[in-house]
Design a protein around this motif. Structure first.
Motif: not given
Length: 559
Positions: A241-248
């Protein structure tokens, strides 16, 4: 493996049963459907030596190759196939479609096959992106249409509904199940999609969906993203979820090209629970534990690297050469996770996300208007706060206190205007019109009925292990209500005369307007602890805060 396994089974049958050298012909959607389920090396092992788009205009004849097409059954794709068959480049054609093929399309293909090169025509129901075993998406273009009245853009709105209907149908056909269907009463588009699904499964294609019945029928629940606007606005602290939020993340791929000094082989990396064992075991871990696990991964790799350096005999050399491909693969995997962890840490520090996230979590999980206002006001005045973070915390405050303290909501919106931003402060009003208190069905803050108030009080007394991940999506409460038989018929009515008594073994929740990876984690944890019921989550797209705000901006243009 459920969804990933279902898609892979279709692909294996498609490619393994046709021996010899093959070209795989795909469209813009099926490229992604295949890429999330099967790697390029696996395709090569199945003698796929070329992948082409169906609309490519290449004129080179390759009669020694067999063409395997995997396409969505659209009018556009049928026309492309007609062109292929009229002037064939390949020795034979095997036609596979990702969903139900209209009889009229079959006739067009038959009339076009003047050279008798078509060997078979089959429907393989993989018309969705199986990004994880219990999570699928449709990558719907124009996702903002899910927030608009159907009359606002009737043509595009109909196309969006048709694509969602196709995806839902394919999921149940690949699982070989026909569900009873419920929907969120307050959502016009959820009701429409649920009714269209029932019409397709019980009337138009009833024979196709006539599978062996279970004691308690499976359940399809269609709900609206706007019932929980909080979840896509929050910062995330678990790996996926963090990768999607900050990097996509797009189709299980992360674009790192904008990062400085990233090696060429790491400019786009794959994050797949099917292809990456480390990611599979850490995708739901929180940020702190993830750092320790990546360090452990690096230490283990360093030990292997040192042992490979100790080559003293011919036998050692042979052993090294045999293990070299695996060594290279491990090196790439370690580099990938270290690179992403480094970038995530940099963004967290640069945007002061730990302080901001604490405010977000308090707004989402606990009451206390005066303290919340002071915390938001202070953070707005911090010059290091980014424009997207300013907007998000004001939105979260507005959703929580729109009825209790509307004047302070307006104060914050006015204060937003004093800061330069690419976002218009009026988006807060757009959000409240779309997903405010009067528009929602579910008990988003656990304060509408006695049962939820008691549960929240119990959680508060128990405390939380991690202040940054204390929020639970509304979906968790909805699924719990299904399990306990407490999902209210008045709020989530059944379609037609198909009712359900007892606890279903299979539940598919489809969120019109998009899912989040936090909700996917919730479903994973429920499936890991529940016995007897399997929950699958799907939606039109996978949202993060940026995409959710972009949808609101598109909606604002119609208002």
């Amino acid at each position: 493996m459920v969804l990933v396994g279902a898609v892979r089974d279709y692909l294996n049958r498609m490619l393994t049963d046709i021996p010899g050298m093959k070209v795989l012909i795909l469209d813009a959607q099926t490229v992604g459907i295949i890429s999330v389920a099967m790697s390029q090396s696996e395709l090569l092992q199945k003698e796929v030596f070329l992948v082409e788009k169906v609309d490519a205009q290449s004129k080179d004849a390759m009669g020694h190759l067999k063409a395997v097409t995997f396409l969505r059954p659209t009018a556009e794709n049928i026309q492309h196939l007609k062109r292929h068959l009229t002037n064939p480049k390949f020795g034979e054609y095997h036609l596979f479609f990702s969903n139900i093929l209209k009889k009229a399309y079959i006739q067009i293909l038959a009339d076009s096959d003047e050279h008798d090169l078509v060997q078979q025509v089959q429907e393989f129901f993989a018309d969705y992106f199986a990004i994880d075993p219990f999570h699928f998406t449709l990558n719907l273009s124009g996702n903002h249409l899910c927030m608009l009245p159907t009359v606002a853009d009737s043509h595009n709105s109909q196309q969006a509904c048709d694509r969602m209907l196709d995806g839902i149908a394919a999921v149940f056909l690949s699982l070989k199940k026909r569900p009873v269907i419920r929907y969120q009463r307050s959502s016009e588009i959820a009701q429409r999609l649920a009714q269209d699904s029932a019409k397709l499964m019980y009337e138009q294609e009833s024979g196709l969906f006539d599978f062996r019945r279970t004691e308690v029928a499976p359940l399809l629940l269609v709900i609206d993203r706007r019932d929980d606007p909080v979840t896509p606005l929050l910062n995330q602290w678990t790996y996926q979820a963090m990768v999607h939020e900050l990097l996509g993340i797009q189709d299980n791929r992360v674009d790192l090209t904008r990062l400085p000094k990233v090696p060429k082989d790491l400019q786009e990396v794959v994050l797949s629970s099917h292809q990456d064992a480390f990611f599979k075991s850490n995708m739901f871990e929180n940020f702190g534990d993830l750092g320790a696990n990546i360090k452990k991964l690096v230490d283990e790799f360093q030990q292997k690297a040192q042992s490979n350096q100790n080559i003293q005999s011919l036998e050692d050399m042979v052993k090294f050469v045999e293990n070299y491909p695996e060594y290279r693969k491990q090196h790439g995997n370690v580099s990938k996770h270290v690179t992403m962890m480094t970038e995530l840490s940099r963004i967290v520090d640069e945007r002061q996300l730990m302080a901001i996230s604490q405010i977000e979590q308090e707004l989402a999980c606990t009451a206390g208007q005066a303290a919340a206002f002071e915390a938001v006001w202070t953070q707005l005045n911090n010059e290091k706060t980014s424009d997207i973070d300013r907007l998000r915390i004001v939105m979260l405050y507005a959703l929580r206190y729109e009825r209790e303290s509307p004047q302070t909501v307006e104060q914050l919106i006015t204060h937003l205007r004093s800061w330069p931003s690419k976002y218009k402060p009026g988006l807060v009003h757009t959000l409240l019109r779309q997903a405010g208190f009067d528009k929602r069905t579910g008990d988003l803050y656990g304060n509408r009925d006695l049962f939820n108030k008691a549960r929240n009080m119990a959680r508060g007394l128990k405390g939380v292990e991690n202040v940054y991940t204390q929020h639970q999506p509304l979906l968790a409460q909805t699924i719990e209500s299904i399990m306990r038989g407490r999902l209210r018929d008045i709020d989530y009515p059944f379609v037609g005369n198909h009712f359900q008594q007892g606890r279903p073994q299979d539940v598919v929740v489809f969120i019109v307007g998009g899912t989040t990876y936090e909700e996917a984690r919730t479903v994973h944890l429920l499936n890991a602890t529940q016995t007897g019921t399997r929950v699958i989550l799907g939606g039109s797209v996978v949202q993060n805060s940026s995409s959710f705000l972009n949808d609101l901006e598109e909606v604002q243009r119609f208002q």
